[in-house]
Design an enzyme around this catalytic site. Structure first.
Site: not given
Ligand code: NDP
Length: 294
Positions: A55, A99, A122
């Protein structure tokens, strides 16, 4: 068997990333904005470390600011929340991703709910979930956003098509179904209690599998010419003792019947990070009240 049936997620993700890069340049030139994405990693889970590294690399390659915040596996919930608070308050950060999974001592929902919904790239915050549900502009979970982009790229207008989503998780199945509904598909959501799944699948123009079981969807469940999106990522043993990745769909059996199908690996997976970058652009534009550059 024809290769043009196979939807190349890797190549498509590269075009999405190239577009993001152009958008970053336009935002810098026209508005003096450099979109910023922060990724928070708690602990040393090897798979998470790989994801976070990828990422960060792709964020930098797109010309964005990339912050990586690493905390010890023993970090307390308060410490993680303090990091989220700091990132919420940082005007140079437009997207925050924590995460998952988090270590046991940390309550996942408490952390996700602490992220400013305007920075929730997200798309897991209840505010964004709710906005998606009622059709307001929202940050949408990356994997379903990637699936919809691939479907529209392949099929054009999705309106009126019959679609089934197998799986009803909050991160894939439910938002996927909502996005298909927004595109005016007629949507069936299937799950572990669904009856006659094979029969239901055979009536669909679009099958999205997000189950987490290797080769769960059989070839003869797929209607002639249907488009198949395989979200599943399953690691199975090979004869030589190593492992390989397979999807939720029995790819070899589905390929001859499908009109188009995503492979695993190389289908949905690569689109997920590309959509994270796209979501960061969306968040930066929404935060500044400007339209997304073309
Ligand atoms: P979950 O385990 O949260 O959800 C799985 C869903 O499948 C549940 O809704 C479950 O139903 C349903 N299911 C399980 N068994 C059956 C069955 N026999 N018949 C019908 N439905 C069934 O998984 P996720 O949604 O998080 O992920 C799904 C897959 O996608 C996984 O392989 C995951 O690794 C992958 N994934 C891939 C991503 C990518 O970037 N490509 C990103 C995210 C996930 P019920 O609710 O009734 O239990």
């Amino acid at each position: 068997m024809s290769d043009d049936k196979i939807i190349d997620g890797k190549a498509f993700a590269a075009t999405v990333r190239a577009r993001v890069k152009t958008q970053v340049e336009a935002l810098q030139k026209d508005h003096g904005i450099t979109p910023g994405l922060a990724v928070v990693l708690v602990g040393e889970d090897p798979a998470s470390q790989v994801y976070v590294r990828n990422k960060a690399r792709q964020t930098k390659e797109a010309g964005m600011r990339s912050d990586e915040i690493r905390l010890d596996a023993t970090a307390s919930q308060e410490e993680v929340l303090a990091v989220v608070d700091r990132l919420n308050a940082d005007p140079g950060i437009h997207g925050i991703l924590v995460q998952l999974p988090l270590p046991d001592q940390i309550e996942e929902n408490a952390v996700l709910d602490r992220i400013d919904p305007a920075k929730d790239v997200d798309g897991f915050h209840v505010i964004n979930t709710g906005r998606l549900q009622v059709g307001l502009p929202a940050l949408v979970p990356c994997t379903p956003r990637g699936c919809i982009m691939m479907l529209k790229e392949r099929l054009g207008d999705l309106s009126g098509r019959n679609a089934i989503v197998i799986g009803r998780s909050n991160i894939v199945g439910k938002p996927m179904a909502m996005l298909l509904l927004q595109e005016s598909c007629t949507v069936t959501i299937a799950h572990s209690r669904t009856k006659d799944l094979a029969g239901l699948c055979r009536r669909q123009d679009i099958v999205v599998a997000a189950v987490g079981r290797p080769h769960f969807v059989k070839g003869d469940w797929i209607a002639e010419g249907a488009t198949v999106i395989d979200v599943g990522i399953n690691r199975i043993p090979k004869d030589d003792g190593k492992t390989r990745l397979v999807g939720d769909v029995d790819f070899d059996a589905a390929l001859p019947r499908a009109g188009a199908i995503t492979p695993v690996p190389g289908g949905v997976g690569p689109m997920t990070i590309a959509c994270l970058l796209a979501n960061t652009i969306t968040a930066a534009c929404m935060a500044n009240g400007i339209d997304e550059p073309a």
